[in-house]
Design an enzyme around this catalytic site. Structure first.
Site, short mmCIF file in Angstrom:
data_model
loop_
_atom_site.label_atom_id
_atom_site.label_comp_id
_atom_site.label_asym_id
_atom_site.label_seq_id
_atom_site.Cartn_x
_atom_site.Cartn_y
_atom_site.Cartn_z
N HIS A 104 0.85 -1.18 0.00
CA HIS A 104 0.00 0.00 0.00
C HIS A 104 0.89 1.25 0.00
O HIS A 104 2.11 1.16 0.19
CB HIS A 104 -0.93 0.02 1.23
CG HIS A 104 -0.21 0.07 2.54
ND1 HIS A 104 0.00 -1.02 3.34
CD2 HIS A 104 0.39 1.11 3.17
CE1 HIS A 104 0.68 -0.66 4.41
NE2 HIS A 104 0.94 0.61 4.33
C1 T46 Z 1 3.14 0.63 6.95
C2 T46 Z 1 3.88 -0.64 7.17
C3 T46 Z 1 5.36 -0.42 7.30
C4 T46 Z 1 -4.08 -0.75 13.66
O1 T46 Z 1 -5.13 -1.05 14.25
N1 T46 Z 1 -3.38 0.35 14.05
C5 T46 Z 1 -2.22 0.72 13.45
O2 T46 Z 1 -1.61 1.74 13.85
C6 T46 Z 1 -1.74 -0.07 12.37
C7 T46 Z 1 -0.44 0.30 11.65
C8 T46 Z 1 -2.44 -1.19 11.98
N2 T46 Z 1 -3.59 -1.51 12.63
C9 T46 Z 1 -4.29 -2.75 12.24
C10 T46 Z 1 -4.88 -2.75 10.84
C11 T46 Z 1 -4.82 -4.22 10.45
O3 T46 Z 1 -5.95 -4.88 10.94
O4 T46 Z 1 -3.35 -3.82 12.27
C12 T46 Z 1 -3.59 -4.74 11.23
C13 T46 Z 1 -2.36 -4.93 10.36
O5 T46 Z 1 -2.11 -3.70 9.63
P1 T46 Z 1 -1.58 -3.68 8.12
O6 T46 Z 1 -2.19 -4.79 7.37
O7 T46 Z 1 -1.78 -2.30 7.59
O8 T46 Z 1 -0.03 -3.99 8.36
P2 T46 Z 1 1.18 -3.95 7.31
O9 T46 Z 1 2.29 -4.67 7.93
O10 T46 Z 1 0.77 -4.36 5.95
O11 T46 Z 1 1.56 -2.35 7.19
C14 T46 Z 1 2.00 -1.64 8.33
C15 T46 Z 1 1.30 -0.28 8.41
O12 T46 Z 1 -0.11 -0.45 8.37
C16 T46 Z 1 1.70 0.64 7.30
O13 T46 Z 1 1.26 1.97 7.57
O14 T46 Z 1 3.66 1.56 6.37
O15 T46 Z 1 3.40 -1.42 8.27
#
Ligand code: T46
Length: 145
Positions: A49
């Site tokens: 993303h």
């Molecule tokens: C990024 C990379 C490096 C939350 O509830 N609060 C938060 O602050 C974050 C970051 C995530 N979440 C929840 C949303 C999803 O249900 O945690 C779950 C996993 O998040 P996501 O799928 O977005 O994780 P990554 O590893 O794909 O990405 C993350 C960050 O979201 C993103 O901003 O830059 O790490």
């Protein structure tokens, strides 16, 4: 493509290491949120993303992973494996992380609270928005042309 790495000072001594992170000093923004990624399973790709306006500093405080950055025109890749090195990820940068070591802990400092509306999760949509925001960059001739 410019990769913005922030070198963090080690304050360790014979007892062990210590690195301090201070907003608007070695972290170039106000820190609103800190989160960390850990226990990432083998073969998993994370990220996939871009963010519309979020700025982040990403540090592999333990272990390693590959980090891909894509600004819509160029793609670059590096390995994060040094707790004394922070990768600055600016808005409108597509990111992907993969090949996490089993012990990898990726800590992220962010300048905004969590906002799902700030995410762009569709790559084609990201390319369109990125070109719309910087049309001159996508049309600009290479230096020397
Ligand atoms: C990024 C990379 C490096 C939350 O509830 N609060 C938060 O602050 C974050 C970051 C995530 N979440 C929840 C949303 C999803 O249900 O945690 C779950 C996993 O998040 P996501 O799928 O977005 O994780 P990554 O590893 O794909 O990405 C993350 C960050 O979201 C993103 O901003 O830059 O790490």
């Amino acid at each position: 493509m410019n990769i913005n790495l922030v070198q963090l000072q080690r304050h360790g001594d014979e007892r062990g290491g210590l690195i301090a992170l201070e907003e608007n000093k070695n972290v170039p923004f106000n820190v609103k949120r800190v989160y960390y990624l850990f226990d990432t399973k083998s073969g998993v790709r994370r990220g996939l993303h871009a963010h519309r306006s979020l700025r982040q500093l990403v540090i592999a405080v333990r272990g390693s992973c590959h980090f891909v950055l894509d600004n819509g025109q160029q793609r670059a890749e590096l390995i994060l494996n040094d707790p004394a090195q922070g990768l600055l990820v600016e808005p409108m940068m597509w990111r992907e992380m993969y090949d996490f070591s089993e012990d990898c802990v990726l800590m992220v400092l962010a300048d905004q609270l969590y906002d799902p509306a700030d995410y762009i999760r569709d790559y084609d949509g990201f390319l369109q928005l990125s070109r719309a925001r910087a049309p001159e960059a996508s049309l600009a001739p290479e230096a020397g042309e």
